[in-house]
Each structure stands twice: as C-alpha cells, then as structure tokens.
Write an enzyme that holds these catalytic residues in place. Structure first.
Site, PDB file in Angstrom:
ATOM      1  CG  ASP A 204      -5.985  -2.708 -18.688  1.00 28.49           C
ATOM      2  OD1 ASP A 204      -6.367  -2.688 -19.880  1.00 28.49           O
ATOM      3  OD2 ASP A 204      -6.436  -3.500 -17.848  1.00 28.49           O
ATOM      4  CG  HIS A 292      -6.710  -5.873 -20.942  1.00 33.19           C
ATOM      5  ND1 HIS A 292      -7.665  -4.893 -21.029  1.00 33.19           N
ATOM      6  CD2 HIS A 292      -7.390  -7.034 -20.812  1.00 33.19           C
ATOM      7  CE1 HIS A 292      -8.878  -5.439 -20.935  1.00 33.19           C
ATOM      8  NE2 HIS A 292      -8.736  -6.742 -20.817  1.00 33.19           N
ATOM      9  CD  GLU A 352     -12.345  -8.141 -20.527  1.00 27.91           C
ATOM     10  OE1 GLU A 352     -13.517  -8.033 -20.124  1.00 27.91           O
ATOM     11  OE2 GLU A 352     -11.514  -7.199 -20.429  1.00 27.91           O
TER      12      GLU A 352
END
Length: 768
Positions: A204, A292, A352
């Site tokens: 991440d 990410h 995201e």
C-alpha cells in the site's frame, strides 16, 4: 436517579448471565458438553467417552497422511509423545477413513464411541476440520502443552459441512507490519474455527512487504518509513492503552533516521504458505494496483504518467495504465508473487483510484482513442481486464474490490464487495455473471471499534442480498472480515480487534443458523478459557447497561452485573485509570455529586478490559418552553458537502430544506457526503430522566434545551453514543446535527425513560 437501563444490552450480556441460572436446558447442556464453534450441521450426543492413551493407535487412509500427522501432533501436546501409526485397525483406534459417499467439499463425519474414534471424509480438508473439532473437545490444557497420561473425548456423532465455500479473514500488513510468528498464530486460530481463506494485504502507500527480486528497492526502500500520522495517533493512545504501543522489533535506526517497517523474504513467505496449507488455509496475496502504490512509485517513478508521486484530493496518484513499462513492471511482480503463492486467487485491489492525472496524459488520451475507451473508469477497467487475462494465462483468477465493476469488467473476474454505501454493487456484479465475496464495511471491517452490538451484527450477517433469487444467490460464495491496520500497531491490538468477532463470523459462514445464537453465546463463554490458554488478547465481554453520560437530580446509583463470574469490576473517581489495585465496585455505588467514574473489568490474571468513562452530572429538571401552535415534524436543512465535524455546517451553503417526523437519512439522499440539521421541539409526555442513544456513521450531535445530550461527532464508522437529561413534561428545544463523510448512511435515535427498554422516539413528539 435510576440505575443504568436494565435491558440496554439486548444481546451478549443477558446470555452470559445464564451461566448463573439454577438449571440448564438440553441445548445449554449441549453447549457445555460440546462447546464447539462453529456448531456442527448435525450433532447427536452420545453416552460415555473415548479415552486416548499412549497405547491408542492411528490408522489412516493414504489420502489423509498429512492430516493424520496434524492429529498426532495435536495429541502429542497432551500426551507428551506421539501415537503409533498403523495400517490396520485394532482395538481402541482412531481411524481416518476415505468415504466417497460424502460429496460436499470440506464435509466430514465424526463418530466417537467408548471403543473408537472414526473420521470419514472425501477430501483432506474435511478430515482436518474433524481434527479441529476434536481439538475443541479436548481439555483446554492441551493448548498449553500440559501433559497427562490420558485424554478424554465425549461420545458424539457429528455430520458436518460448511454453508459457504469462502470463509475468510484479511490482514493488512502494509500499514503496520506483523511478524512471521504472528502470521502463524493468526493461521492457527483461523484453523481452530474452520476459516479457510487468509487474504494478505501486502502493499500500500505506507509500505511494501514482500520481496520482489527483480525490483529490490521495493523492500530496500519501500518497506521502511518515518513515523506517519497514524503512528503518532497510536502513540498518543498508548498512554492509556499499552496495546497501541508500536511493536519495537519493527523500528530501526538507519542513516540517522528512526524508521518503522519490515518485509518478508520470499523464502519466509513460502514457509508461511506451507504452514497454512497444512491447515487447509489458502493464502491470497494482494498487490494493490493501480492505486495505493506510493511505496512502489517512490522508488520507481516511471510508473506514473508524469513522474509525480503525491496525494491527490482523496487518494495518492496511481500508476499509469497507458505505458507498456507499467504492464511490464506489473507482470514481473506478479510472476514472482505466483512463485510464492500457489493459490489460484490473486487479489489486485483496484479500489480508491484517483484517475485525475490519467485525464491529463497525452499517452492516455491516445490510448483511449485507439481502444475506444469512453471515460477514465473504463480506462481503469482496461488495466484490470488486461491484468486478468495475464492472470488467466498463468492459471490464476483475479479478485478485485467492487470498484472494478464501474467501467465494465469481464464476468470471469471475482468481485469483493466492501462499499456498504453502494448496495447495488454486488447485485450488478452477480447479474454481470461475476462471482462475489461479501466483505461490507458494516459489519465486517474488524478495524472498526467493536461495541456491545458487534457480535450480534456479525453473527446475523446475511451474505446474500435480499434482491437476488435462489439461482443468483449461488454466485455469492461467502464472506470475509477485513482487518485494516492504520490504527492497529501491535499484535495485541490485532488480537483484540479480531477476537472474538472471528468466532461469530466463523459460525455465520459455516453453521448459518440464526436460531443457534443463544447457544453460540454460551459456547463462546466456554471458548474464553481456550483463548486464554492460546494467549489470545481477546476483547472481554462488554459491561452491560452502561451509558456515556448520566444525570441525576438528587443522587445517582451505579450498579453493574458482571458478564462473567470470573471477572472483577474495579473503579476510580479521581480520573486515573483503574488498575488491579483499584477498589472493587460495590453492588450499588451511590453518587452525590457531579464526577467522572471510570470502571473496567479484570481477569483473574490481571488483564484489563475496556475502560468505561461514566460522566455523572447533577442537574435540575429542565422545564418546558411555551411554543406557538406547533406543526408536526422537524424542520430539516440539507447541505450537500463534505464535513469533518458537525460545527462546520453552520457556515455552509444550504442545498434544500424539508420536514420529517423520523430521525433517519431520507431515501432521496444520494450524495456520498452531506450534512443534515433536524430542528424543532421534542414534546415529552411525563417528567423523567430520559436516556438517548444516537447511532451515527459518520457523526452526530444531539442538543435538547441549552446543552449537548449526546456527542457522537466526527468521521467514524457506525457507533452508538448515549446520554441523559432530566426533562419536565412538555416541549423542549431539539436539534440534531448529522454528517456523512461517505460510507455508511447510518442514523438512528432511540430513547428510554426511567429505565424502560430503548425504543424509537415517537413521531408525535416532534414539533416545529
């Protein structure tokens, strides 16, 4: 003043107290004699017991030699030595038998009589689950390695099989790092409760945790960071709770800097994979792309469209799906991942993603024109679909978070649903032909703070969306709980957040029988001693019937019934944290002045549970106000914007107004982020001490009269906060500010008066 509401805790506490009742039902006797979690599909109690000694032998079919070894290893912990393995059955034998007639995957038949133990199954996983059933029937001392000359198993006949194929747990090792030894502990408790999928979130923005030999800087640089805002927040909380202390073994000094992190070598991870495989747990690696990826881009900036690596409006800049070098990197990484993890499933993330820079890139514009890609969501799908084809060429299946369906996705991809606020996502995926794994943030994000309702919500979670028919429901293959580690800096905290919620999910996905809930709670009490022996830092049962804020007009009285008879409740009144030397809470504590009472439960070994801060305020009965002829309902103001706290709505632009007699988010609200103010009067029918329970996702503040009754402000998952106010009969100014940051859309307000059961506020009480 009254004692806290007697039936506020509607779930766990009442059942825990059944252990003190004078008699047990047949079901309770089964829970005591066979405290199995998850409970078997069918269980028939037997008479007598089977005694295992050093003379007992194990006979196994050739298909189950590995499982026989696991059983022998388990029994050796209790006997001090392994049992003899033979090829032919004799007297007093444990037999592992291949049975082609048992057709359900992972199913088994376990028969224990005074003469023999027989395990029958069609696959090794079924045999292993039977071994874990035996483990739970053995004395708790076996978990400590305490040996004796004999081990006793109660007679029983069990036919068992799981309701769902995917029974998963997720662990984020990128935000905070967890050791190899902890991964194995985590696997052990998953195996104990028949969970079979471990989803490891390996990369991440905050850290890259797996060695990739072709790109060594991913771990040389990307596995380490200076302390970030989450570390700082954890350190601050560690002053009151040592579980928030960052594990020191993951802190190093390098080039004059204090760095936090760590990574797994490929060889280490192969060992973990083998360890899990022996327990029939499949480890699914996640390498999060295209978003990410900050930890990777820091070392390899060519991965972005413009060489930049920073935070955008909400998320970090992603890798670029329009350059062949990106795909070369991704394929090289996943080639090595596939060498480590034999799982047929590979998780690519896909959530995201800030696509802004893609729209500015000439390379992306050219690719979109060439491929006929209509928008940036479809461009992300281009990346995901291309990677899926690569996975498929290697015999693997791609899993992605539910955002991957937004730009169009092939029906062969597996969708993992998490966005509670987008309930149509799993339905659309199923209708597109995709297999779906359910992991909605509410209630399956185990990094959300647990409360008195958590166990109940997890246990009663239904993975099947109501709108699906029976045929469509087959596309839902199960569920998993996610443990994101931004605020989980230690192994003890990871234990606390996952246990005992994991047991509730295990039974939800294996047994799938709501009617067994009360039995489950009784069996859970029996499981605590096993967790103690396994040194699991589980969350102790909630103290029942407690509010956050109390008021009284003359004197207050605090009475707490212990949820377990082994726990001691201690308290302080000077603001300090309760410890093992603090006074024991009496049956009734009389409060004469406004003060803070801090209470906590303690195990016999001195382990402290949650600290409850109970604010007592002495106040006069609040008199009613005179109002003009009222209209029904509350006047509401709607703000279509994002707010971090309710006070920020004061200067915001009003989007619209409406009137309502219900405290809920209107079905017409579609904005991901918004705020609502409910304003008017609450007209109560009698004098009394009124308790209010405000549940919000995200935040809310309730004011009645001149002051705040419940403060549940801020951006957070669904949680309940409570408070009291002394009200005289009549109308009182009422204001409720609510904000939603994007996620839950949860707003509930209940009340009780003078100790009654919590219930919805009657619509007729609201005036404006």
């Amino acid at each position: 003043m009254i004692a806290p509401a007697k039936n506020l805790i509607r779930y766990c506490s009442a059942v825990f107290l059944l252990s003190l009742s004078v008699s047990l039902t047949a079901g309770a006797q089964d829970a005591t004699k066979y405290p199995l979690i998850p409970y078997p599909t069918n269980l028939t109690a037997g008479e007598g017991s089977f005694v295992i000694t050093s003379q007992t032998t194990i006979v196994t079919a050739k298909q189950f030699t590995g499982e026989a070894a696991e059983l022998n290893k388990l029994l050796a912990k209790g006997l001090g030595s392994s049992l003899k393995m033979t090829k032919t059955a004799g007297q007093h034998t444990i037999k592992l038998v291949y049975d082609a007639g048992i057709t359900a995957p992972e199913a088994y038949r376990l028969t224990i009589t005074p003469q023999a133990v027989t395990i029958k199954a069609n696959d090794p996983a079924g045999v292993f689950h039977a071994v874990e059933t035996i483990r739970q029937l053995l004395p708790v001392a076996i978990e400590k390695g305490i040996t004796s000359k004999k081990l006793v198993l109660p007679a029983v006949a069990i036919d068992d099989q799981p309701a769902y194929a995917w029974r998963g747990m997720h662990l984020d090792v990128s935000r905070h790092f967890f050791s190899i030894s902890y991964l194995k502990k985590f696997i052990d408790r998953m195996a104990l409760y028949k969970m079979n999928k471990l989803h490891l979130h390996l990369t991440d923005d905050q850290g890259w945790r797996i060695e990739i030999k072709k790109y060594p800087k991913l771990t040389e640089e990307g596995a380490w960071r200076t302390f970030d805002k989450n570390d700082t927040a954890c350190t601050k909380r560690s002053k009151d709770n040592p579980d928030f202390t960052i594990d020191k073994e993951h802190i190093i000094q390098k080039n004059g800097k204090t760095l936090y992190g760590g990574f797994y070598t490929q060889q280490q991870m192969k060992g973990v994979v083998a360890y899990a495989a022996a327990k029939h747990i499949d480890i699914i690696p996640e390498i999060d792309m295209p978003g990410h990826m900050m930890a990777a881009i820091n070392s390899y900036p060519f991965l972005t469209c413009n060489g930049e690596n920073k935070w955008g409006t909400l998320f970090t800049k992603p890798i670029c799906p329009c350059n062949e070098t990106t795909f070369e990197f991704a394929q090289n990484v996943f080639d090595e991942i596939m060498e480590i993890f034999p799982s047929k499933y590979i998780h690519i993330g896909g959530d995201e993603v800030d696509r802004t820079d893609w729209g500015k890139s000439d390379a992306c514009k050219a690719l979109m024109e060439k491929e006929g890609i209509k928008d940036l969501a479809a461009l992300q799908s281009y990346f995901i679909n291309r990677m899926e084809k690569y996975f498929n060429s290697k015999g693997r299946k791609l899993i992605g978070w539910d955002e991957i369906i937004e730009g169009g996705i092939s029906p062969t991809a597996i969708v993992m649903y998490w966005r509670t606020w987008v309930p149509k996502a799993p339905v659309e995926a199923v209708k597109n032909g995709n297999t779906v794994i359910m992991t909605p943030g509410e209630p399956l994000y185990f990094d959300n703070q647990p409360d008195q309702y958590s166990i109940d919500k997890v246990y009663h979670f239904n993975p099947i969306p109501k709108v699906l028919n029976a045929q469509e429901a087959k596309s839902i293959i199960g569920a998993q709980a996610n443990l994101w580690s931004e605020n989980i800096p230690s192994e003890r905290r990871a234990d606390y957040m996952s246990m005992p919620r994991m047991t509730a999910l295990a039974e939800c996905l294996w047994t799938n029988d709501d009617a067994k809930y009360n039995s489950y709670l009784q069996r859970l009490v029996k499981q605590y001693s096993r967790m103690d022996a396994m040194k699991i830092n589980y969350r102790l049962p909630d103290l029942p019937n407690l509010l956050n804020e109390y008021v009284f007009t003359d004197e207050g009285k605090l009475s707490i019934a212990s949820p377990l008879n082994t726990l001691t409740i201690r308290y302080t009144t000077d603001g300090t944290l309760p410890n093992v030397s603090s006074p024991v809470l009496p049956l009734t504590l009389v409060i004469k002045k406004s003060e803070l009472i801090r209470v906590a439960e303690f195990t016999p070994s001195g382990v402290r549970g949650d600290v409850y801060n109970l604010n007592y305020t002495k106040q006069n009965m609040l008199g009613p106000v005179k109002i003009a002829p009222p209209k029904p309902g509350l006047a509401c103001t709607y703000y279509k914007a994002y707010f971090k706290e309710t006070a920020l709505m004061q200067n915001a632009k009003v989007d619209s107004t409406f009137t309502t007699d219900k405290i809920e988010v209107p079905s017409t609200v579609k904005a991901p982020s918004f705020g609502i103010t409910y304003k008017g009067y609450i007209d109560v029918p009698a004098d009394g001490i009124y308790s209010f329970y405000l549940t919000c996702d995200d935040g809310g503040v309730l004011k009645i009269g001149p002051g705040v009754v419940v403060n549940n402000d801020g951006n957070h998952s669904a949680q309940e906060r409570s408070g009291q106010i002394a009200l005289a009969m009549g109308a009182h100014p009422f204001k409720l500010d609510f904000i939603e940051g994007g996620g839950g859309f949860t707003l509930k307000l209940k009340y009780s008066v003078n100790g009654s059961a919590p219930q919805d506020v009657p619509a007729a009480w609201f005036k404006n």
